[in-house]
Design a protein around this motif. Structure first.
Motif, PDB file in Angstrom:
ATOM      1  N   LYS A 260       0.824  -1.201   0.000  1.00  0.00           N
ATOM      2  CA  LYS A 260       0.000   0.000   0.000  1.00  0.00           C
ATOM      3  C   LYS A 260       0.863   1.259   0.000  1.00  0.00           C
ATOM      4  CE  LYS A 260      -3.849   0.132   2.472  1.00  0.00           C
ATOM      5  NZ  LYS A 260      -5.091  -0.092   1.736  1.00  0.00           N
ATOM      6  N   PRO A 261       0.664   2.146  -0.983  1.00  0.00           N
ATOM      7  CA  PRO A 261       1.454   3.388  -1.049  1.00  0.00           C
ATOM      8  C   PRO A 261       1.281   4.239   0.201  1.00  0.00           C
ATOM      9  CG  PRO A 261       0.189   3.073  -3.052  1.00  0.00           C
ATOM     10  CD  PRO A 261      -0.267   2.026  -2.106  1.00  0.00           C
ATOM     11  N   ASP A 262       0.070   4.282   0.769  1.00  0.00           N
ATOM     12  CA  ASP A 262      -0.123   5.151   1.925  1.00  0.00           C
ATOM     13  C   ASP A 262       0.682   4.656   3.115  1.00  0.00           C
ATOM     14  OD1 ASP A 262      -1.886   2.982   1.951  1.00  0.00           O
ATOM     15  OD2 ASP A 262      -3.172   3.940   3.429  1.00  0.00           O
ATOM     16  N   LYS A 263       0.801   3.326   3.211  1.00  0.00           N
ATOM     17  CA  LYS A 263       1.564   2.760   4.314  1.00  0.00           C
ATOM     18  C   LYS A 263       3.056   3.077   4.141  1.00  0.00           C
ATOM     19  CE  LYS A 263       1.787  -1.581   6.843  1.00  0.00           C
ATOM     20  NZ  LYS A 263       1.265  -2.949   6.898  1.00  0.00           N
ATOM     21  N   VAL A 264       3.546   2.888   2.915  1.00  0.00           N
ATOM     22  CA  VAL A 264       4.959   3.169   2.656  1.00  0.00           C
ATOM     23  C   VAL A 264       5.227   4.655   2.837  1.00  0.00           C
ATOM     24  CG1 VAL A 264       6.746   3.151   0.898  1.00  0.00           C
ATOM     25  CG2 VAL A 264       5.249   1.179   1.163  1.00  0.00           C
ATOM     26  N   ALA A 265       4.306   5.499   2.372  1.00  0.00           N
ATOM     27  CA  ALA A 265       4.477   6.944   2.527  1.00  0.00           C
ATOM     28  C   ALA A 265       4.552   7.308   4.007  1.00  0.00           C
ATOM     29  CB  ALA A 265       3.332   7.675   1.852  1.00  0.00           C
ATOM     30  N   ALA A 266       3.694   6.664   4.800  1.00  0.00           N
ATOM     31  CA  ALA A 266       3.706   6.940   6.239  1.00  0.00           C
ATOM     32  C   ALA A 266       5.060   6.585   6.831  1.00  0.00           C
ATOM     33  CB  ALA A 266       2.596   6.142   6.928  1.00  0.00           C
ATOM     34  N   LYS A 267       5.628   5.479   6.362  1.00  0.00           N
ATOM     35  CA  LYS A 267       6.921   5.064   6.912  1.00  0.00           C
ATOM     36  C   LYS A 267       8.042   5.979   6.440  1.00  0.00           C
ATOM     37  CE  LYS A 267       5.627   0.552   8.169  1.00  0.00           C
ATOM     38  NZ  LYS A 267       5.795  -0.872   8.141  1.00  0.00           N
ATOM     39  N   LEU A 269       7.674   9.088   5.902  1.00  0.00           N
ATOM     40  CA  LEU A 269       7.515  10.304   6.694  1.00  0.00           C
ATOM     41  C   LEU A 269       8.018  10.110   8.118  1.00  0.00           C
ATOM     42  CD1 LEU A 269       4.027  11.287   5.341  1.00  0.00           C
ATOM     43  CD2 LEU A 269       6.096  12.634   5.084  1.00  0.00           C
ATOM     44  N   GLU A 270       8.080   8.848   8.536  1.00  0.00           N
ATOM     45  CA  GLU A 270       8.616   8.573   9.870  1.00  0.00           C
ATOM     46  C   GLU A 270      10.142   8.511   9.860  1.00  0.00           C
ATOM     47  OE1 GLU A 270       6.843   4.935  11.080  1.00  0.00           O
ATOM     48  OE2 GLU A 270       4.922   5.857  11.577  1.00  0.00           O
ATOM     49  N   GLY A 271      10.725   8.650   8.655  1.00  0.00           N
ATOM     50  CA  GLY A 271      12.185   8.647   8.581  1.00  0.00           C
ATOM     51  C   GLY A 271      12.764   7.308   8.197  1.00  0.00           C
ATOM     52  N   ARG A 272      11.923   6.480   7.600  1.00  0.00           N
ATOM     53  CA  ARG A 272      12.465   5.210   7.120  1.00  0.00           C
ATOM     54  C   ARG A 272      12.800   5.338   5.648  1.00  0.00           C
ATOM     55  NH1 ARG A 272       8.765   3.577  10.958  1.00  0.00           N
ATOM     56  NH2 ARG A 272       9.703   2.228  12.519  1.00  0.00           N
ATOM     57  N   ALA A 273      13.481   4.323   5.125  1.00  0.00           N
ATOM     58  CA  ALA A 273      13.777   4.284   3.699  1.00  0.00           C
ATOM     59  C   ALA A 273      12.989   3.147   3.076  1.00  0.00           C
ATOM     60  CB  ALA A 273      15.268   4.064   3.482  1.00  0.00           C
ATOM     61  N   ALA A 274      12.580   3.342   1.821  1.00  0.00           N
ATOM     62  CA  ALA A 274      11.850   2.295   1.126  1.00  0.00           C
ATOM     63  C   ALA A 274      12.697   1.793  -0.030  1.00  0.00           C
ATOM     64  CB  ALA A 274      10.527   2.828   0.613  1.00  0.00           C
ATOM     65  N   ILE A 275      12.557   0.497  -0.318  1.00  0.00           N
ATOM     66  CA  ILE A 275      13.271  -0.067  -1.457  1.00  0.00           C
ATOM     67  C   ILE A 275      12.225  -0.599  -2.422  1.00  0.00           C
ATOM     68  CG2 ILE A 275      14.934  -1.769  -2.232  1.00  0.00           C
ATOM     69  CD1 ILE A 275      16.005  -1.719   0.705  1.00  0.00           C
ATOM     70  N   LEU A 276      12.137   0.045  -3.598  1.00  0.00           N
ATOM     71  CA  LEU A 276      11.177  -0.385  -4.605  1.00  0.00           C
ATOM     72  C   LEU A 276      11.893  -1.280  -5.602  1.00  0.00           C
ATOM     73  CD1 LEU A 276      10.518   2.802  -3.847  1.00  0.00           C
ATOM     74  CD2 LEU A 276       8.634   2.379  -5.400  1.00  0.00           C
ATOM     75  N   VAL A 277      11.282  -2.383  -5.958  1.00  0.00           N
ATOM     76  CA  VAL A 277      11.885  -3.306  -6.904  1.00  0.00           C
ATOM     77  C   VAL A 277      10.933  -3.459  -8.072  1.00  0.00           C
ATOM     78  CG1 VAL A 277      12.737  -5.647  -7.247  1.00  0.00           C
ATOM     79  CG2 VAL A 277      13.059  -4.522  -5.046  1.00  0.00           C
ATOM     80  N   ASP A 278      11.466  -3.326  -9.279  1.00  0.00           N
ATOM     81  CA  ASP A 278      10.614  -3.474 -10.453  1.00  0.00           C
ATOM     82  C   ASP A 278      10.145  -4.913 -10.546  1.00  0.00           C
ATOM     83  OD1 ASP A 278       9.339  -2.535 -12.728  1.00  0.00           O
ATOM     84  OD2 ASP A 278      10.912  -3.357 -14.015  1.00  0.00           O
ATOM     85  N   VAL A 283       6.833  -3.443  -1.659  1.00  0.00           N
ATOM     86  CA  VAL A 283       7.893  -2.465  -1.430  1.00  0.00           C
ATOM     87  C   VAL A 283       8.452  -2.692  -0.039  1.00  0.00           C
ATOM     88  CG1 VAL A 283       8.345  -0.017  -1.133  1.00  0.00           C
ATOM     89  CG2 VAL A 283       6.889  -0.794  -2.997  1.00  0.00           C
ATOM     90  N   LEU A 284       9.780  -2.706   0.061  1.00  0.00           N
ATOM     91  CA  LEU A 284      10.413  -2.944   1.357  1.00  0.00           C
ATOM     92  C   LEU A 284      10.606  -1.628   2.089  1.00  0.00           C
ATOM     93  CD1 LEU A 284      13.276  -5.314   0.185  1.00  0.00           C
ATOM     94  CD2 LEU A 284      11.011  -5.957   0.978  1.00  0.00           C
ATOM     95  N   THR A 285      10.480  -1.657   3.403  1.00  0.00           N
ATOM     96  CA  THR A 285      10.846  -0.476   4.191  1.00  0.00           C
ATOM     97  C   THR A 285      11.807  -0.906   5.283  1.00  0.00           C
ATOM     98  OG1 THR A 285       8.870  -0.800   5.519  1.00  0.00           O
ATOM     99  CG2 THR A 285       8.756   0.868   3.804  1.00  0.00           C
ATOM    100  N   VAL A 286      12.829  -0.077   5.485  1.00  0.00           N
ATOM    101  CA  VAL A 286      13.834  -0.367   6.509  1.00  0.00           C
ATOM    102  C   VAL A 286      14.035   0.858   7.377  1.00  0.00           C
ATOM    103  CG1 VAL A 286      15.130  -2.125   5.289  1.00  0.00           C
ATOM    104  CG2 VAL A 286      15.602   0.271   4.826  1.00  0.00           C
ATOM    105  N   PRO A 287      14.450   0.717   8.609  1.00  0.00           N
ATOM    106  CA  PRO A 287      14.481  -0.538   9.360  1.00  0.00           C
ATOM    107  C   PRO A 287      13.085  -0.894   9.864  1.00  0.00           C
ATOM    108  CG  PRO A 287      15.191   1.264  10.741  1.00  0.00           C
ATOM    109  CD  PRO A 287      14.859   1.858   9.417  1.00  0.00           C
ATOM    110  N   MET A 288      12.885  -2.136  10.274  1.00  0.00           N
ATOM    111  CA  MET A 288      11.584  -2.529  10.793  1.00  0.00           C
ATOM    112  C   MET A 288      11.734  -2.908  12.256  1.00  0.00           C
ATOM    113  SD  MET A 288       9.442  -5.879  10.441  1.00  0.00           S
ATOM    114  CE  MET A 288       7.707  -5.983  10.801  1.00  0.00           C
ATOM    115  N   LEU A 289      10.809  -2.419  13.058  1.00  0.00           N
ATOM    116  CA  LEU A 289      10.768  -2.814  14.461  1.00  0.00           C
ATOM    117  C   LEU A 289       9.653  -3.826  14.621  1.00  0.00           C
ATOM    118  CD1 LEU A 289      11.081   0.691  16.045  1.00  0.00           C
ATOM    119  CD2 LEU A 289      12.878  -0.943  15.572  1.00  0.00           C
ATOM    120  N   PHE A 290       9.790  -4.659  15.630  1.00  0.00           N
ATOM    121  CA  PHE A 290       8.796  -5.716  15.845  1.00  0.00           C
ATOM    122  C   PHE A 290       7.395  -5.143  15.988  1.00  0.00           C
ATOM    123  CE2 PHE A 290       6.613  -8.652  18.818  1.00  0.00           C
ATOM    124  CZ  PHE A 290       6.475  -9.690  17.918  1.00  0.00           C
ATOM    125  N   ILE A 291       7.319  -3.985  16.638  1.00  0.00           N
ATOM    126  CA  ILE A 291       6.022  -3.400  16.949  1.00  0.00           C
ATOM    127  C   ILE A 291       5.274  -2.991  15.680  1.00  0.00           C
ATOM    128  CG2 ILE A 291       6.625  -0.965  17.183  1.00  0.00           C
ATOM    129  CD1 ILE A 291       4.755  -2.947  19.814  1.00  0.00           C
TER     130      ILE A 291
END
Lengths: 454, 409
Positions: A260-267, A269-278, A283-291
């Motif tokens: 979901k783009p909105d979820k990735v956008a939210a992350k 905005l929280e200061g995470r990085a996203a990795i998009l793969v064709d 879409v991956l987001t890093v880093p991920m916390l358990f919570i």
């Protein structure tokens, strides 16, 4: 068996090497000023594939010879015909003037265009879906971006539902995905860093982040890890996830993924990085916390009371799903005094006649659940659509648990999921096994039972 | 992260060994007291009698048969075969009977009859026969207090005749008779018809120097079932009064409520008074009591302050009882009725020389100095205690209607 396996490995090794031989040396080739030689070179490298189209024509109604090389299906033919072939064949000047600059500047109506000399780069441009224009007398080529192929429309993702919030999900096309993020975050600080991975697949990868929000060291780390990847194929973002994971042995993920783009956008905005793969909508987001497993953008779309409540429901159900089988085993095998009498009686009644201990029952239950889950995901859609087959496994288990308060239903319900499991191949196996066992018992039993029957 | 920080083969092996040992220790430590649910026999109730042979105990236990309770099978224990537990195979429970020198021995002697290990944590009632209780109850109680399996909330009951017979018959609608009896005690106590005495209460009262034990009384009665057959059922009403650990007498229903008034344990109940040519019922909705002991020049006085609220629950006359004058009259009669119940209970207890109200403990708390002297003569002093009653009873409501719907024409 072992020998067979090792032989197989050798064989595959040979195959790989052969492939490498054929393709690896093309990068050393050079274009020449002779068009026919160049075309031959392309034929050699691209092989006899039917989708390779080499269109030979003359500039300006019978002038210099030229050729346009592209892969059918990866390009937009309308653009090729209207904006490349037509102006070149009709309007361009008769004589060729040594460089391709004039053609590039005046006659090709395509935005993304570049002149390349490196043969290896030109070939990979063709494989990407660009068209290559070769003109007789020039040792370089024009690489024209006319990519255009069939793609899935933006749809609601199946894996991540929601009641409130945008319905759109990422697609397999990285350009579309980048656009989706751009549309949400309209800020010049939103940056996409592009790179390519996989010696064979050459996937487009994009690291997305918001400058000033994200920590620089994080971006440096992501770039460092991605650039260190040395692999043949990246088919899905999962490959990348596993290659750059912090702790490959841990069962806990350190990289999140979302459709979901909105979820990735939210992350972002929280200061995470996203990795998009064709090629994948995940879409991956890093880093991920358990919570993060318990969070969802919808929590922020609804009223805070309700959002908080839903989050607590998730925490509690997490604890329940993790601990309840263990509690079931502990209570029913050790601490009978803790169970309320009526429940104890019905539990004891359910256990009557079960030969296995509760631990085994609980394990069996978990395994059967996994089988059912796997079967319901993997089952061909045509089997599911009927409704009859689709509803059966879940319904039966759910009903069974409610009805009899027992955990042991593997005996009854395994056949059910087997029925749904895959289709023809497993069916065939089953018949074979059934027949085998029938033969076996027919032939063996009389020997054993001789003294009984006699 | 690397699982094994060292690359040496020897150390790796050692690590593996330690890991597997750790796994074994963690995973297999639960095996020693592993007991599956179908490896235990759940005892729901216990009946204790004296045998003809002197000093021996006859034990009757009711064990649950879960299979009979799960669908099919016998869903109604104790409704077949003339009130007994009848057709044994369909019953929810089965009775096992044995004898022993002590309770514990008798329970272990059941090992010859039970198919699995006996499990006491779900025992709900212990019924002791009156005959045995009159000779002393402690020899039955100690095991249940000392053993770790029985719960402290087991209800202790006294059977008018044989305790084993009580185990044999059903009470209420529960399919497990002992559970029915357990609920029956609680319902009877709610209406102040019998005291609700748990094993814990019994322990506390037995431990007290002066407060005597009471226990609910249970007996069999015969009634006609819906199929016209005579059925024997179990009934809980009245109080058994002990002195020390020996049963010395009983309280009837009215005296039992008297006891509950004093102990501040009346939750609800019906007070019936004769008034205006009929009987009127008043439903107790609130009752609070406070005991204040006093020593007045060598005389022991107990002041009991009682505050009762009732509502008019049912009237037999057609007179309008909701007029203020009538209400006042009703309240007066109600107060008198409560007074009768309380004095009846006290009189009976004083006759039996059994301080079932805990007056001794009250004096102990208020006059710790004098108590040292009082304590030694408490049995003689208790019957002479003067009671001062202060009863405030109000009628707070009249139910859904005020005046009777029917009037004389």
């Amino acid at each position: 068996m072992l020998r067979f396996l090792s032989r197989l490995r050798n064989l595959s090794f040979l195959l790989k090497e052969k492939n490498n031989d054929k393709n690896s040396n093309f990068k050393a080739q050079q274009l020449t000023a002779d068009l026919n030689k160049n075309i031959k070179l392309f034929r050699q490298v691209l092989g006899d594939s039917s989708d390779v189209i080499i269109r030979q024509f003359k500039l300006a109604r019978g002038g210099t010879s030229a050729a346009l090389i592209f892969l059918d299906g990866l390009v937009d033919k309308k653009q090729i015909n209207d904006h490349i072939l037509r102006p070149l064949m009709v309007h361009s000047q008769t004589s060729f003037f040594g460089t391709l600059k004039k053609l590039k500047d005046s006659f090709i109506f395509i935005d993304d265009i570049s002149e390349l000399k490196d043969f290896g780069k030109i070939v990979s441009a063709v494989l990407e879906g660009k068209a290559v224009l070769l003109v007789d007398g020039s040792a370089s080529a024009l690489v024209i971006d006319v990519k255009g192929w069939e793609q899935r429309a933006i749809e609601e993702p199946d894996t991540e539902g929601g009641v409130r919030g945008p319905r759109e999900g990422f697609t397999e096309n990285i350009r579309t995905n980048i656009a989706l993020l751009r549309r949400i975050i309209r800020d010049p600080a939103l940056t996409f860093y592009h790179l390519r991975l996989g010696n064979k697949t050459k996937k487009d990868i994009s690291i997305a982040y918001i400058k000033g929000v994200v920590r620089d060291s994080l971006i440096a780390e992501v770039k460092f890890r991605l650039n260190k990847i040395e692999t043949d194929a990246v088919l899905e973002s999962g490959y990348i996830e596993q290659l750059i994971d912090d702790n490959p042995f841990s069962p806990f993920p350190t990289i999140a993924n979302s459709e979901k783009p909105d979820k990735v956008a939210a992350k972002l905005l929280e200061g995470r990085a996203a990795i998009l793969v064709d090629g994948t909508p995940f879409v991956l987001t890093v880093p991920m916390l358990f919570i993060e497993s318990f969070q969802h953008p919808e929590d922020y779309y609804v009223h805070p009371y309700f959002g908080t409540f839903m989050r607590w429901v998730r925490y509690i159900s997490f604890a329940l799903s993790i601990l309840s089988p263990a509690y079931f085993v502990a209570l029913s095998s050790f601490d009978h005094e803790l169970i309320p009498t009526p429940l104890l009686i019905s539990m004891a009644a359910a256990r009557e006649g079960t030969p296995f201990p509760a631990v085994l029952e609980a394990l069996l239950m978990i395994i059967v659940f996994e089988i059912l889950r796997e079967a319901s995901i993997r089952m061909p859609r045509s089997f599911r659509a009927g409704g009859k087959y689709r509803r059966r496994p879940g319904d039966r288990t759910g009903g069974c648990i409610c009805r009899s308060n027992r955990a042991c239903y593997g005996d009854r319900y395994l056949p059910y999921c087997c029925r749904h499991f895959y289709c023809a191949s497993s069916d065939r196996c089953r018949y074979n096994f059934a027949l085998c066992s029938a033969f076996w018992s027919r032939s063996v039993r009389p020997v054993w039972c001789d003294h009984h029957t006699a | 992260m690397r699982l094994f920080p060292t690359t040496e083969k020897k150390n790796k092996k050692l690590c593996l060994l330690l890991m597997s040992l750790l796994i074994i220790v963690v995973l297999f430590s639960g095996c020693w007291d592993w007991m599956e649910l179908n490896d235990i026999t759940i005892i729901s109730g216990i009946g204790l009698d004296e045998t003809e042979e002197q000093g021996k105990i006859r034990l009757t236990v009711q064990v649950i048969r879960p299979a009979a309770l799960s669908g099919g099978g016998g869903d109604t224990g104790g409704t077949k075969g003339g009130g007994g537990l009848g057709g044994d195979e369909t019953q929810a429970v089965r009775l096992l009977t044995t004898t022993g020198e002590t309770v514990f021995q008798a329970i272990r002697n059941l090992g010859t009859q039970a198919s699995h290990r006996l499990f006491l944590s779900h025992t709900h009632v212990v019924v002791i026969s009156r005959e045995a209780a009159e000779k002393g109850i402690y020899r039955f109680i100690d095991f249940f207090a000392r053993d770790t399996e029985p719960r402290p909330n087991i209800r202790v009951l006294i059977a008018e005749r044989e305790a084993g017979e009580i185990m044999r018959h059903a009470s209420g609608v529960e399919s497990i008779p002992a559970l029915g009896l357990y609920r029956a005690v609680q319902t009877a106590a709610l209406n102040a018809l019998a005291p609700d005495i748990t094993l814990q209460d019994a322990k506390i009262r037995l431990a007290s120097e002066t407060t005597e034990l009471v226990a609910p009384l249970t007996k069999l009665y015969v009634e006609e079932g819906i199929d016209g057959e005579k059925k024997t059922r179990v009934d809980v009403a009245g109080t058994a009064v002990f002195r020390g650990d020996k049963m010395v007498g009983t309280l009837n229903k009215k005296e039992t409520r008297g006891l509950h008034w004093i102990l501040d344990k009346v939750k609800t109940g019906i007070i019936v008074i004769e008034h205006a040519g009929g009987k009127q019922s008043l439903e107790i909705v609130k009752a609070e009591s406070k005991i204040t002991p006093e020593i007045r020049d060598n005389e022991l006085v107990v002041k009991i302050k009682l505050d009762v609220n009732t509502i008019l629950g049912d009237q037999q006359c057609v007179k309008i009882l909701t007029e203020p004058d009538e209400i006042a009259l009703l309240e007066e009669k109600q107060t008198a009725e409560i007074r009768t119940e309380i004095t009846g209970a006290i009189k009976k207890a004083q006759e039996l020389k059994a301080d079932i109200f805990g007056f001794g403990d009250e004096f102990h708390r208020k006059y710790p100095e004098q108590w040292k002297k009082l304590e030694q003569h408490w049995v003689e002093l208790f019957p002479g205690i003067k009671i001062e009653l202060e009863i405030k009873s109000d009628i707070k409501g009249t139910g859904a209607i005020r005046e009777p719907v029917y009037r004389l024409r």
